[in-house]
Structure formats: C-alpha cells, structure tokens
Scaffold this motif. Sequence first.
Motif, PDB file in Angstrom:
ATOM      1  N   ASP A  53      15.687  11.696  56.548  1.00 17.00           N
ATOM      2  CA  ASP A  53      15.553  10.941  55.352  1.00 17.00           C
ATOM      3  C   ASP A  53      16.678  11.528  54.327  1.00 17.00           C
ATOM      4  O   ASP A  53      17.125  12.603  54.692  1.00 17.00           O
ATOM      5  N   LEU A  54      17.052  10.862  53.319  1.00 18.56           N
ATOM      6  CA  LEU A  54      18.030  11.244  52.282  1.00 18.56           C
ATOM      7  C   LEU A  54      17.946  12.538  51.731  1.00 18.56           C
ATOM      8  O   LEU A  54      18.429  13.405  51.543  1.00 18.56           O
ATOM      9  N   ALA A  55      16.656  12.773  51.422  1.00 17.54           N
ATOM     10  CA  ALA A  55      16.179  14.020  50.599  1.00 17.54           C
ATOM     11  C   ALA A  55      16.529  15.303  51.958  1.00 17.54           C
ATOM     12  O   ALA A  55      17.022  16.383  51.086  1.00 17.54           O
ATOM     13  N   CYS A  56      16.401  15.157  53.174  1.00 23.24           N
ATOM     14  CA  CYS A  56      16.520  16.241  53.853  1.00 23.24           C
ATOM     15  C   CYS A  56      18.177  16.558  54.289  1.00 23.24           C
ATOM     16  O   CYS A  56      18.542  17.361  54.345  1.00 23.24           O
ATOM     17  N   ALA A  57      18.712  15.311  53.960  1.00 18.29           N
ATOM     18  CA  ALA A  57      20.497  15.033  54.251  1.00 18.29           C
ATOM     19  C   ALA A  57      21.055  15.820  53.059  1.00 18.29           C
ATOM     20  O   ALA A  57      21.920  16.718  53.175  1.00 18.29           O
ATOM     21  N   TYR A  58      20.427  15.657  51.956  1.00 18.46           N
ATOM     22  CA  TYR A  58      20.895  16.446  50.707  1.00 18.46           C
ATOM     23  C   TYR A  58      20.577  17.872  50.802  1.00 18.46           C
ATOM     24  O   TYR A  58      21.403  18.850  50.428  1.00 18.46           O
ATOM     25  N   ALA A  59      19.439  18.444  51.252  1.00 21.48           N
ATOM     26  CA  ALA A  59      19.229  19.441  51.472  1.00 21.48           C
ATOM     27  C   ALA A  59      19.936  20.137  52.669  1.00 21.48           C
ATOM     28  O   ALA A  59      20.280  21.284  52.381  1.00 21.48           O
ATOM     29  N   LEU A  60      20.270  19.680  53.590  1.00 18.99           N
ATOM     30  CA  LEU A  60      21.179  19.913  54.465  1.00 18.99           C
ATOM     31  C   LEU A  60      22.590  20.291  54.046  1.00 18.99           C
ATOM     32  O   LEU A  60      23.267  21.181  54.302  1.00 18.99           O
ATOM     33  N   LEU A  61      23.292  19.154  53.213  1.00 23.17           N
ATOM     34  CA  LEU A  61      24.413  19.322  52.607  1.00 23.17           C
ATOM     35  C   LEU A  61      24.353  20.697  51.786  1.00 23.17           C
ATOM     36  O   LEU A  61      25.597  21.337  51.698  1.00 23.17           O
ATOM     37  N   ARG A  62      23.449  20.970  50.981  1.00 21.68           N
ATOM     38  CA  ARG A  62      23.275  22.297  50.151  1.00 21.68           C
ATOM     39  C   ARG A  62      23.396  23.239  50.892  1.00 21.68           C
ATOM     40  O   ARG A  62      24.308  24.349  50.734  1.00 21.68           O
ATOM     41  N   ALA A  63      22.721  23.392  52.187  1.00 21.74           N
ATOM     42  CA  ALA A  63      22.901  24.695  53.039  1.00 21.74           C
ATOM     43  C   ALA A  63      24.180  24.871  53.396  1.00 21.74           C
ATOM     44  O   ALA A  63      24.552  25.947  53.656  1.00 21.74           O
ATOM     45  N   LEU A  64      24.456  23.631  54.052  1.00 21.78           N
ATOM     46  CA  LEU A  64      25.988  23.847  54.950  1.00 21.78           C
ATOM     47  C   LEU A  64      27.035  24.006  53.832  1.00 21.78           C
ATOM     48  O   LEU A  64      28.035  24.697  54.016  1.00 21.78           O
ATOM     49  N   SER A  65      26.902  23.871  52.646  1.00 22.56           N
ATOM     50  CA  SER A  65      27.879  24.152  51.567  1.00 22.56           C
ATOM     51  C   SER A  65      27.914  25.538  51.192  1.00 22.56           C
ATOM     52  O   SER A  65      29.164  26.141  50.570  1.00 22.56           O
ATOM     53  N   ARG A  66      26.826  26.362  51.643  1.00 20.31           N
ATOM     54  CA  ARG A  66      26.643  27.781  51.221  1.00 20.31           C
ATOM     55  C   ARG A  66      27.338  28.628  52.657  1.00 20.31           C
ATOM     56  O   ARG A  66      27.033  29.890  52.508  1.00 20.31           O
ATOM     57  N   ARG A  67      27.552  27.758  53.721  1.00 26.14           N
ATOM     58  CA  ARG A  67      28.047  28.756  54.819  1.00 26.14           C
ATOM     59  C   ARG A  67      29.047  29.678  54.389  1.00 26.14           C
ATOM     60  O   ARG A  67      30.029  29.246  53.500  1.00 26.14           O
ATOM     61  N   PRO A  68      29.599  30.639  55.182  1.00 24.17           N
ATOM     62  CA  PRO A  68      30.671  31.397  54.698  1.00 24.17           C
ATOM     63  C   PRO A  68      32.187  30.971  54.651  1.00 24.17           C
ATOM     64  O   PRO A  68      32.281  29.841  55.483  1.00 24.17           O
ATOM     65  N   ASP A  69      32.874  31.401  53.665  1.00 26.78           N
ATOM     66  CA  ASP A  69      34.081  30.674  53.602  1.00 26.78           C
ATOM     67  C   ASP A  69      34.905  30.833  54.752  1.00 26.78           C
ATOM     68  O   ASP A  69      34.918  31.692  55.461  1.00 26.78           O
ATOM     69  N   GLY A  70      35.468  29.665  55.184  1.00 27.95           N
ATOM     70  CA  GLY A  70      36.230  29.552  56.310  1.00 27.95           C
ATOM     71  C   GLY A  70      35.514  29.146  57.456  1.00 27.95           C
ATOM     72  O   GLY A  70      36.412  28.878  58.646  1.00 27.95           O
ATOM     73  N   ALA A  71      34.196  29.202  57.675  1.00 29.69           N
ATOM     74  CA  ALA A  71      33.701  28.759  58.714  1.00 29.69           C
ATOM     75  C   ALA A  71      33.412  27.193  58.863  1.00 29.69           C
ATOM     76  O   ALA A  71      33.399  26.659  57.938  1.00 29.69           O
ATOM     77  N   SER A  72      33.934  26.946  60.184  1.00 25.98           N
ATOM     78  CA  SER A  72      34.051  25.520  60.742  1.00 25.98           C
ATOM     79  C   SER A  72      32.596  25.076  60.606  1.00 25.98           C
ATOM     80  O   SER A  72      31.754  25.677  61.003  1.00 25.98           O
ATOM     81  N   LEU A  73      32.688  23.548  60.471  1.00 25.88           N
ATOM     82  CA  LEU A  73      31.258  22.779  60.638  1.00 25.88           C
ATOM     83  C   LEU A  73      31.507  21.610  61.664  1.00 25.88           C
ATOM     84  O   LEU A  73      32.483  20.798  61.397  1.00 25.88           O
ATOM     85  N   THR A  74      30.820  21.494  62.745  1.00 27.23           N
ATOM     86  CA  THR A  74      30.638  20.341  63.449  1.00 27.23           C
ATOM     87  C   THR A  74      29.395  19.871  63.751  1.00 27.23           C
ATOM     88  O   THR A  74      28.501  20.707  64.096  1.00 27.23           O
ATOM     89  N   LEU A  75      29.241  18.507  63.681  1.00 24.50           N
ATOM     90  CA  LEU A  75      27.837  18.021  64.063  1.00 24.50           C
ATOM     91  C   LEU A  75      28.047  16.992  65.116  1.00 24.50           C
ATOM     92  O   LEU A  75      28.917  16.223  65.180  1.00 24.50           O
ATOM     93  N   ARG A  76      27.158  17.408  66.301  1.00 24.11           N
ATOM     94  CA  ARG A  76      27.498  16.564  67.540  1.00 24.11           C
ATOM     95  C   ARG A  76      26.362  15.803  67.760  1.00 24.11           C
ATOM     96  O   ARG A  76      25.194  16.108  67.674  1.00 24.11           O
TER      97      ARG A  76
END
Length: 99
Positions: A53-76
């Motif tokens: 749901d959208l609430a979890c998608a936004y929570a996921l966005l917040r968490a992913l935005s806090r990943r270490p600088d320069g860390a790549s992100l791929t959703l498969r």
Amino acid sequence: MTVASVDGRRVVLTFRGELHADALRALDARFADPRLREADAWVLEMHELTHIDLACAYALLRALSRRPDGASLTLRGARRAVARTLRHAGIDAIGAIEE
C-alpha cells in the motif's frame, strides 16, 4: 522482509506477501539492521511481494533515502501493480526498478 548480507558489501532484502499499514513498525525495525549501514549496494527482491500500500511505499522510500551515501539501489522482480505503487511514491527517482 528478510535481510541477507551477501559478501559484506552487498545487502539483499527479500519481500514476500503483502505490505499494509499494519506492517509499518516491523518494516522500520528491519531497516534498523546494522548490516544496511555498511553496504555499498542494496538489492530489493520483490518477486514474491503481491501488494504494497502507499503508506508502506512511502515508508520504504524514507528508509531507502537513508542508505549510505553512494550505495546503489536496485529493485528486482516487482509485479506491475507493486512497481506502479513504488513509482507513485517516487522510489524510481532514487533507484532502478527492474520488473
């Protein structure tokens, strides 16, 4: 969601089932895993995620935005409806979504 460290520098997060607002606390707790702070690459395996749901998608966005600088992100493997919700939340702006 399960977290597996693959070689110490790459982290694979696997999502299964459905993610609804009642999963927000558990989702936040999983993203507190210390292995995430050390990874250079994050891979989110979403083959088995049938709904988010959208609430979890936004929570996921917040968490992913806090990943270490320069860390790549791929959703498969995100199903079409899941990928649409993730794009709606803006996750495609910070990482690649591979369907």
